[in-house]
Design a protein around this motif. Structure first.
Motif, mmCIF file in Angstrom:
data_model
loop_
_atom_site.group_PDB
_atom_site.id
_atom_site.type_symbol
_atom_site.label_atom_id
_atom_site.label_comp_id
_atom_site.label_asym_id
_atom_site.label_seq_id
_atom_site.Cartn_x
_atom_site.Cartn_y
_atom_site.Cartn_z
ATOM 1 N N ALA B 234 -13.966 -53.596 24.841
ATOM 2 C CA ALA B 234 -14.470 -52.302 25.301
ATOM 3 C C ALA B 234 -15.052 -51.478 24.151
ATOM 4 C CB ALA B 234 -13.337 -51.536 25.983
ATOM 5 N N ARG B 244 -23.977 -51.985 28.754
ATOM 6 C CA ARG B 244 -23.207 -51.430 29.870
ATOM 7 C C ARG B 244 -23.739 -51.842 31.251
ATOM 8 N NH1 ARG B 244 -19.124 -48.118 29.761
ATOM 9 N NH2 ARG B 244 -19.377 -47.700 27.547
ATOM 10 N N ILE B 247 -22.464 -55.477 32.625
ATOM 11 C CA ILE B 247 -21.056 -55.891 32.722
ATOM 12 C C ILE B 247 -20.754 -56.412 34.132
ATOM 13 C CG2 ILE B 247 -18.659 -55.102 32.604
ATOM 14 C CD1 ILE B 247 -19.571 -52.973 30.611
ATOM 15 N N SER B 248 -20.115 -57.584 34.216
ATOM 16 C CA SER B 248 -19.817 -58.184 35.523
ATOM 17 C C SER B 248 -18.428 -57.819 36.030
ATOM 18 C CB SER B 248 -19.927 -59.706 35.431
ATOM 19 O OG SER B 248 -18.875 -60.228 34.645
ATOM 20 N N ASN B 249 -17.563 -57.330 35.171
ATOM 21 C CA ASN B 249 -16.155 -57.097 35.560
ATOM 22 C C ASN B 249 -15.695 -55.699 35.149
ATOM 23 O OD1 ASN B 249 -16.383 -57.780 32.826
ATOM 24 N ND2 ASN B 249 -14.332 -58.638 32.734
ATOM 25 N N ARG B 250 -16.441 -54.692 35.610
ATOM 26 C CA ARG B 250 -16.143 -53.309 35.195
ATOM 27 C C ARG B 250 -14.707 -52.915 35.509
ATOM 28 N NH1 ARG B 250 -21.192 -50.999 34.425
ATOM 29 N NH2 ARG B 250 -22.820 -52.237 35.400
ATOM 30 N N TRP B 251 -14.171 -53.421 36.623
ATOM 31 C CA TRP B 251 -12.845 -52.987 37.076
ATOM 32 C C TRP B 251 -11.717 -53.354 36.108
ATOM 33 C CZ3 TRP B 251 -15.357 -57.333 38.664
ATOM 34 C CH2 TRP B 251 -14.666 -58.531 38.555
ATOM 35 N N VAL B 253 -12.334 -53.967 32.566
ATOM 36 C CA VAL B 253 -12.652 -53.774 31.148
ATOM 37 C C VAL B 253 -11.681 -52.755 30.573
ATOM 38 C CG1 VAL B 253 -14.383 -52.935 29.503
ATOM 39 C CG2 VAL B 253 -15.074 -54.368 31.434
ATOM 40 N N ALA B 258 -15.166 -57.287 28.408
ATOM 41 C CA ALA B 258 -16.318 -57.186 29.298
ATOM 42 C C ALA B 258 -17.055 -58.521 29.273
ATOM 43 C CB ALA B 258 -17.240 -56.067 28.835
#
Lengths: 142, 361
Positions: B234, B244, B247-251, B253, B258
């Protein structure tokens, strides 16, 4: 009088290669890599010959210029570290190999440095086995 | 579906061989509802993936999507894949005890010259390999629970076992390519490999890897892109705002890195392979400025070998023996990483230009 203790490289778990006078050592058992400077490489080569600690110190004194006590301490400390890291172990009745490579005169001594390099972070992330599920496979647990 | 003989003639099965055959027979049951095939083309060789159903299709091929080709002929390697949750079929019960699980996931007593057996406890996945028949098996408990970091580098042990039999080596490092070839950034986790690779994304440099890639030794050292994925922490995302939106997995990070699927987000930045020109060891030294300086071949071998060795099951002496001539033949440098990331790409572009003009392909 008791025979002096001799040493050997902890084969087959430990392998090594020399690159441009610098030694690379690998402990295959745990994946740890080490580099050893040219001064320390002399100690390693003496271990490989089956030399005793006193013979290793004598060879170091013959190879390097400097305070004899400092050279002796450097050799003994490195040998102890190599044993702690399980790279070198006591040899039982190992014969001393013939001859040494010719030296290019004595060079200035600097305390040998064994640098350890391992990337264990990923392994530390691995979960231990907590429990086995009904099919016999480790489960994540709850 | 054509399958290889379940019990080839010859001497009695070793425990590893017997378990492989049992798992192969179990795949037959798991795939009764149908097999979904996908072909990958990697380093000019075809790898056939045969899935029992579709549950594992996206988790295991998203990072490999740039390698997908139309199925044709036979695969150089065939991998059978299924999960228990979607098929209701578990892998055969392990004949080994709890003590057999070792730190690199290898199952003690079930690895021979021809057979490899591992179980990754963090992903609950079983990976098997039969080197004589070039067949592999992947089984996991639940496709829906595969962590993002595993989806970012799927099947890497199987690709490692396959590649070592094809005069190639999976290596752990980031790779950036220019018109004149590529540099391999090697070092331990946290050294700055991935952050350097992603800092250079807006530059003329192109991306080959941030983690695992395939090193081909002959006729010249060459790196092949295996996973079109990059990952950073992060803090690095905060320093590089251009990342930013990708990012494929924001939930997740913050607690996980990321993850960026570059095949989807920036396909123009990917390159399939490039001639290897230098090995570079990033080193976070503090200060603003970055610089390159020579480093010994021994230091490069240690950096590249240690992380490659530890992270790939059954990697042994051959890692050192194979990497040795490569580090001997290439320039080895330390990259003193400063905080001004804008300096990194010009440094590496300049290095590649100075090392030759062979085109990346």
């Amino acid at each position: 009088m008791a025979e002096p203790e001799r040493f050997r490289i902890n084969r087959p778990d430990v392998i090594h290669e020399i690159l441009d006078g610098e030694l690379v050592i690998v402990n295959l058992r745990n994946g740890a890599y080490y580099s050893l400077d040219p001064v320390g490489t002399v100690v390693w080569q003496e271990v490989e010959r089956g030399s005793s600690e006193a013979e290793i110190v004598a060879e170091m004194l013959a190879c390097f210029e400097g305070d004899a006590a400092v050279i002796e301490e450097g050799a003994r400390s490195l040998l102890a570290e190599l044993r702690r890291e399980d790279l070198v172990t006591a040899a039982e009745g190992a014969p001393v190999a013939d001859g040494r490579l010719p030296r290019d005169g004595r060079t200035a001594f600097a305390p040998p440095r064994l640098q350890k390099y391992t990337d264990m972070q990923e392994l530390l992330l691995l979960d231990p086995i907590h429990e086995i599920d009904e099919s016999g496979w480790p489960s994540r647990g709850t | 579906m054509a399958v290889a003989p379940l019990r080839p003639s010859g001497p009695p099965d070793s425990p590893a061989q017997a378990f492989f055959h049992a798992a192969e027979a179990t795949f037959e049951r798991a795939s009764r509802a149908g097999v979904v095939s996908r072909d990958l083309l990697l380093a000019g060789r075809r790898i056939r993936l045969e899935f029992a159903g579709e549950a594992l299709l996206r988790p295991l091929t998203r990072a490999l999507a740039h390698l997908l080709v139309a199925p044709k002929g036979e695969g150089d390697l065939t991998v059978l894949l299924w999960d228990r949750a979607s098929t209701g079929v578990a892998a055969p019960p392990p004949p080994w005890g709890v003590d057999a699980y070792t730190v690199r996931s290898e199952i003690a007593g079930y690895n021979t010259d021809d057979f490899h057996t591992t179980f990754q406890t963090d992903t609950q996945s079983l990976l098997l390999f039969d080197g004589a028949r070039m067949r592999a098996i992947y089984w996991t408990a639940d496709a829906a629970r595969l962590p993002t970091y595993d989806q970012a580098a799927p099947l890497r042990s199987i690709l490692h076992w396959w590649s070592r039999r094809r005069a190639m080596q999976m290596v752990h490092g980031a790779v950036l390519a220019g018109e004149d070839g590529c540099v391999l950034l090697a070092g331990p986790s946290g050294a700055g490999k991935s952050s350097t690779a992603l800092a250079c994304l807006p530059s003329p440099l192109r991306f080959l890897s941030d983690d695992y890639s395939l090193l081909q030794f002959e006729p010249e050292p060459r790196i092949h892109c295996v996973y079109s994925v990059a990952k950073v922490g992060a803090a690095d995302v905060d320093r590089m705002p251009h990342l930013r939106p990708m990012i494929s997995n924001r939930w997740e990070v913050g607690r996980e890195k990321a993850v960026f699927f570059l095949h989807e987000e920036a396909p123009e930045k990917l390159v399939g392979s490039a001639r290897l020109r230098a090995i570079v060891l990033p080193d976070r030294c503090g200060g603003r400025d970055s610089a390159l300086e020579p480093v010994s071949a021994a230091a490069a071998l240690v950096a590249l070998g240690a992380s490659t060795h530890v992270q790939l099951p059954n990697a042994g002496e051959e890692v050192l023996r194979r990497l040795l001539p490569v580090v001997r033949s290439l320039p080895c440098l330390r990259l003193r990483l400063g905080t001004d990331v804008a300096q990194l790409a010009p440094l590496l572009v300049g290095l590649l230009r100075s090392l030759g003009r062979s085109p990346a392909s």
